[in-house]
Design an enzyme around this catalytic site. Structure first.
Site, short mmCIF file in Angstrom:
data_model
loop_
_atom_site.label_atom_id
_atom_site.label_comp_id
_atom_site.label_asym_id
_atom_site.label_seq_id
_atom_site.Cartn_x
_atom_site.Cartn_y
_atom_site.Cartn_z
N LYS A 172 -24.54 14.82 -20.48
CA LYS A 172 -24.84 14.11 -21.72
C LYS A 172 -24.81 12.60 -21.50
O LYS A 172 -23.74 12.01 -21.34
CB LYS A 172 -23.82 14.46 -22.81
CG LYS A 172 -24.23 13.95 -24.17
CD LYS A 172 -23.07 13.58 -25.06
CE LYS A 172 -22.78 12.11 -25.11
NZ LYS A 172 -23.83 11.22 -25.55
N GLU A 247 -12.67 7.79 -16.58
CA GLU A 247 -12.77 6.40 -16.12
C GLU A 247 -12.95 5.54 -17.35
O GLU A 247 -13.96 5.68 -18.05
CB GLU A 247 -13.96 6.21 -15.17
CG GLU A 247 -13.74 6.77 -13.78
CD GLU A 247 -12.54 6.18 -13.06
OE1 GLU A 247 -11.97 6.88 -12.20
OE2 GLU A 247 -12.14 5.02 -13.37
N CYS A 281 -16.99 -2.33 -16.44
CA CYS A 281 -15.55 -2.06 -16.57
C CYS A 281 -14.77 -2.83 -15.52
O CYS A 281 -13.57 -3.03 -15.66
CB CYS A 281 -15.27 -0.57 -16.49
SG CYS A 281 -16.11 0.23 -15.15
N GLU A 380 -10.14 -4.91 -23.86
CA GLU A 380 -11.44 -4.99 -23.19
C GLU A 380 -12.50 -5.42 -24.21
O GLU A 380 -12.74 -4.73 -25.20
CB GLU A 380 -11.81 -3.62 -22.61
CG GLU A 380 -13.07 -3.67 -21.77
CD GLU A 380 -13.39 -2.35 -21.10
OE1 GLU A 380 -13.38 -1.32 -21.79
OE2 GLU A 380 -13.62 -2.35 -19.88
#
Ligand code: NDP
Length: 478
Positions: A172, A247, A281, A380
């Protein structure tokens, strides 16, 4: 206009819903239209993968290697076209788009080789006359859920090892960037992947992703994306007894010591913080700069940012493309306000830019006078935003570098062997860079982090087999 369909049980199949993949450089352009899968179609894909597993898991590794190698070769041969497609749907500049496509091609070729290299161990039992064998077997049906920021490389580094080691896949992609994922499905189909071995379902995470996570026939889920979603998926997988690999984010420190080579440090910081529009990231979002070089470093980075050309991802002179979506732009702008309210000084950028085409353009932003306690230093942001934290010495820099809920990548710019060596040993991160950007890694070695950044075994390189295989210990009385 033609519609790109889901790939389920060896056929491209339609569904009722539609979604448009919109170009963030020019929101008037629809890159492609996709059929949206629902829970029922996702369940069909899982059924198909479950039916295909016994035969696929017993194929010769050479068969699997050949299919992966064929796809890898096609990706490399079509790098310019696929790179442009990637840049159109995600917004990174063409050179970065092509670079990511090449990486995806290399990943398929690397795991083609790995299919043939999987080996076990044989040892002596403590019981005389008994042999012990340790072998690796595929897990079964794996669900792969990927984010929008690397629309071809992240799918490649999950799909290729999953198939190489004999698993079947339901994949997906993030629904705002399905085109590159669809291109992989198309290539696998033409490369002769048997019916049901690989399935693509395009649709929202809350429907398609959730169905994968909840399915009793999915044995393992590999996810890359935000911390919040990752934690929810992790909890659901634990609840239903699935293997899971997550992750998630980073708040990666780049330490710049007084003894650093200034041009190198500036280049490393600008690359790490702003390339790919900061939507990595592994981006260097915290710049920990020693007092003696601080002002020269900030001045030089600011000059570099002033000259950085922000524009349409496909324009040849663009150096930084748009933000991926209106939602992400809003998140970035919210952090711009939060940073200023917290008392950081916005030394450069941070404003929405108008360009000829309507797109999500943002000037790269540099905060100075930040502290590590501020939200802009702890959360983040996932945009072209970095904050400079002034540090007195190496020891303070290392302490602040490690004072974060994350632990993905950490970097240092220094000419001191002593500090470089100490940092490599003591940075609490999965990846450490010396005089290199925190982002930008090789495809044949492990990728992943510690603490809130990652959960489960590493991705990429031969370490990928830890997630995509399970170990069996067999005893034989000879
Ligand atoms: P998400 O974590 O929400 O999405 C990542 C993937 O998970 C997508 O395919 C998404 O589907 C899917 N997903 C969402 N909800 C569920 C669910 N309940 N069950 C199963 N799958 C689900 O990230 P976003 O793309 O929405 O980005 C949001 C923020 O996450 C960014 O602003 C950024 O801060 C961070 N992020 C971090 C990344 C990293 O590598 N560290 C990568 C991307 C984002 P869909 O989007 O199609 O609905």
């Amino acid at each position: 206009m033609s519609v790109r369909l889901n790939y389920v049980a060896g056929a491209f199949v339609d569904s009722t819903g539609r979604l448009e993949d919109v170009n963030p450089s020019d929101t008037r352009e629809v890159v492609d239209t996709f059929a949206v899968a629902d829970k029922a179609l996702t369940d069909q894909a899982v059924e198909a993968a479950a039916s295909a597993f016994p035969a696929w898991s017993r194929t010769s590794p050479e068969t699997r290697a050949d299919i992966l190698d064929t796809v890898g070769n096609e990706i490399l041969a079509r790098k310019a076209e696929l790179g442009a497609l990637l840049s159109r749907e995600e917004g990174k500049i063409l050179a970065e788009g092509i670079g990511e496509v090449v990486r995806a091609g290399r990943l398929f070729k690397f795991f083609a080789g790995e299919a043939l290299r999987l080996s076990g161990e044989k040892g002596a039992s403590v019981r005389p006359g008994v042999d012990v064998e340790i072998t690796r077997e595929p897990e079964g049906v794996v669900g792969l859920i990927t984010p929008w920021n690397f629309p071809i490389a992240i799918p490649a580094w999950k799909i290729a090892p999953a198939l190489a080691y004999g698993n079947t896949v339901v994949f997906k992609p993030a629904e705002i960037v399905p085109a590159c994922g669809w291109a992989i499905a198309d290539m696998l189909a033409r490369a002769g992947i048997p019916e049901g071995v690989f399935n693509l379902v395009v649709g929202p995470g809350s429907v398609v992703g959730q169905a994968l996570v909840e399915s009793s026939k999915v044995r393992a889920v590999s996810f890359t994306g935000s911390v919040a979603t990752g934690r929810r998926i992790g909890a659901a997988c634990f609840e239903s007894g699935k293997k899971v690999q997550l992750e998630m984010g980073g708040k990666n420190p780049l330490v710049v010591l007084d003894d650093a080579d200034l041009p190198t440090a500036v280049e490393v910081a600008v690359n790490g913080a702003y390339f790919s529009t900061g939507q990595r990231c592994t981006a260097s979002s915290r710049l920990l700069v020693q007092s003696g070089i601080h002002d020269r470093f900030v001045a030089a980075v600011t000059e570099r940012l002033k000259a950085l050309k922000v524009g349409h991802a496909l324009a040849p002179d663009t150096q930084m493309g748009p933000v991926v979506s209106a939602e992400q732009l809003k998140q970035d702008m919210d952090y711009m306000r939060i940073g200023s309210e917290e008392g950081a000084h916005l030394a450069f950028g941070g404003e929405v830019l108008e360009r000829e085409a309507p797109g999500h353009y943002l000037a790269p932003a540099l905060f100075t006078e930040a502290t590590n306690a501020m939200r802009i230093s702890r959360e983040e942001i996932f945009g072209p935003v970095a904050c400079v934290i002034r540090v007195a010495d190496y020891e303070e820099a290392l302490a602040i570098a490690n004072d974060t809920p994350f632990g993905l990548s950490a970097g240092i710019c220094t000419t001191s062997l002593k500090h470089a060596t100490h940092f490599k040993r003591n940075a609490a991160a999965g990846m450490v860079m010396v005089n290199l950007a925190t982002a930008g890694v090789d495809y044949h070695v492990p990728f992943g982090g510690r603490k809130g950044s990652s959960y489960g075994p590493r991705e990429q390189g031969s370490y990928a087999r830890e997630f995509y295989t399970t170990v069996k210990t067999a005893y034989t009385l000879a």
